[in-house]
Design a protein around this motif. Structure first.
Motif, short mmCIF file in Angstrom:
data_model
loop_
_atom_site.label_atom_id
_atom_site.label_comp_id
_atom_site.label_asym_id
_atom_site.label_seq_id
_atom_site.Cartn_x
_atom_site.Cartn_y
_atom_site.Cartn_z
N ARG A 187 0.83 -1.21 0.00
CA ARG A 187 0.00 0.00 0.00
C ARG A 187 0.86 1.26 0.00
O ARG A 187 0.51 2.25 -0.64
N GLY A 202 -4.42 2.25 8.82
CA GLY A 202 -5.34 1.51 7.95
C GLY A 202 -5.23 0.00 8.16
O GLY A 202 -6.23 -0.71 8.17
N PHE A 249 -7.96 -2.70 9.61
CA PHE A 249 -8.33 -3.82 8.73
C PHE A 249 -8.17 -5.17 9.44
O PHE A 249 -9.07 -6.00 9.42
N LEU A 298 -7.99 10.23 5.26
CA LEU A 298 -8.86 9.30 4.54
C LEU A 298 -9.57 9.97 3.37
O LEU A 298 -10.11 9.29 2.49
N ARG A 355 -7.88 6.64 -0.23
CA ARG A 355 -9.20 6.00 -0.46
C ARG A 355 -9.10 4.86 -1.47
O ARG A 355 -9.64 3.79 -1.26
N THR A 391 -7.66 1.35 -0.05
CA THR A 391 -8.18 0.75 1.19
C THR A 391 -7.88 -0.76 1.17
O THR A 391 -8.16 -1.42 0.16
N ARG A 407 -8.01 -4.69 1.29
CA ARG A 407 -9.08 -5.71 1.20
C ARG A 407 -8.46 -7.10 1.13
O ARG A 407 -7.32 -7.24 0.69
#
Ligand code: BEZ
Length: 201
Positions: free
Chosen positions: A13, A163, A167, A189, A195, A198, A200
């Motif tokens: 990220r 983040g 998560f 954010l 954004r 994010t 996953r």
């Protein structure tokens, strides 16, 4: 350029945010790559002997790793805005190192809990990693007033830390203990780079 990433990885990220913040994202193809500490991805091993993401595949066939090297490479290619120069460089790099250290402890804990069979889980070791996370968060909170309005490599690392904790470790209620970080993260954010990336599963 192509970059091997995983949508859950906080280290990938960092690179994905830097790609967006530098305006290079359109020139970089992101290749979603499965990683596991116990079943090494052979394709990834061909690019990075450490079998880790992120790995940046350059057009001349060479590969760059780890996230620190890739982030600085991309920033330099874009003119160098996210890594401070002169005396300000050292606090920025230290902040990046602090965030990477928190992430190391968090990712190792994630593997210990999600991958290791429960019968052989080592709770004292997990507690030791948690101390690093908590100590790191306190240091991050102390550093926050110095962030100002900038969003350089240290702040990008901080966004990835907070983040990732949201998560994978929602039970770590860092907002209750660190309201300054809470307010800062709420503003961060709103950035498209944050954004769009994010985490996953
Ligand atoms: C995770 O699923 O939490 C994860 C995936 C890849 C790298 C690091 C963490």
């Amino acid at each position: 350029m192509r970059v091997r990433v995983n949508a859950a990885s906080p280290f990938a990220r960092k690179v994905r945010i830097v790609a967006r913040e530098t305006g290079l994202a359109e020139r970089i193809e992101e290749i979603e790559t499965t990683v596991s500490p116990i079943a090494p991805n052979k394709e990834l091993a061909g690019a990075n002997p450490l079998v880790k993401i992120p790995a940046l595949l350059l057009d001349d066939g060479t590969t760059l790793y780890d996230s620190r090297v890739i982030c600085e490479y991309l920033d330099a290619a874009a003119g160098g805005r996210l890594f401070s120069q002169g005396e300000a460089r050292w606090p920025a790099l230290r902040l990046q190192a602090l965030c990477d250290g928190i992430l190391d402890a968090a990712v190792l804990t994630r593997y210990e809990v999600a991958v290791r069979p429960e019968a052989s889980r080592w709770n004292e070791w997990i507690a030791g990693q948690r101390l690093k996370i908590d100590g790191g968060l306190s240091a991050l909170d102390e550093a926050q007033p110095g962030f100002g309005a900038s969003f350089g490599i240290g702040q990008i690392g901080a966004a990835c830390v907070l983040g990732y904790l949201d998560f994978r470790f929602p039970e770590i209620d860092w907002r209750a203990r660190h309201p300054r970080l809470k307010d800062w993260f709420a503003q961060v954010l709103a950035r498209p780079s944050v954004r769009d990336t994010t985490p996953r599963a």
